[in-house]
Write a protein that holds these residues in place. Structure first.
Motif: not given
Length: 69
Positions: A3-11, A16-18, A47-48
């Protein structure tokens, strides 16, 4: 499956869901999809959705995917 999420997110806050995806994700995903497609890689169209790797993909295919991304 990936699942590709083009965003900077903390680990520790990875979605875990759309319904947990950040706002504006569609606008950030569109250029990634277009660039990948022009490089010969067909990603999920939104992206979903998730992508799949299979035994039909060779190590060269996977390297190409990594290079395009």
């Amino acid at each position: 499956i990936f699942w590709l999420i083009p965003a900077r997110l903390p680990r520790d806050s990875m979605p875990r869901s759309p319904d947990q995806l950040p706002e504006g994700l569609g606008a950030r995903y569109a250029p990634l999809f277009t660039k990948a497609l022009s490089g010969g890689v067909y990603l999920p169209p939104s992206p979903w959705e998730v992508g799949f790797l299979s035994a039909a993909h060779t190590p060269a295919d996977i390297r190409h995917l990594a290079e395009v991304l």
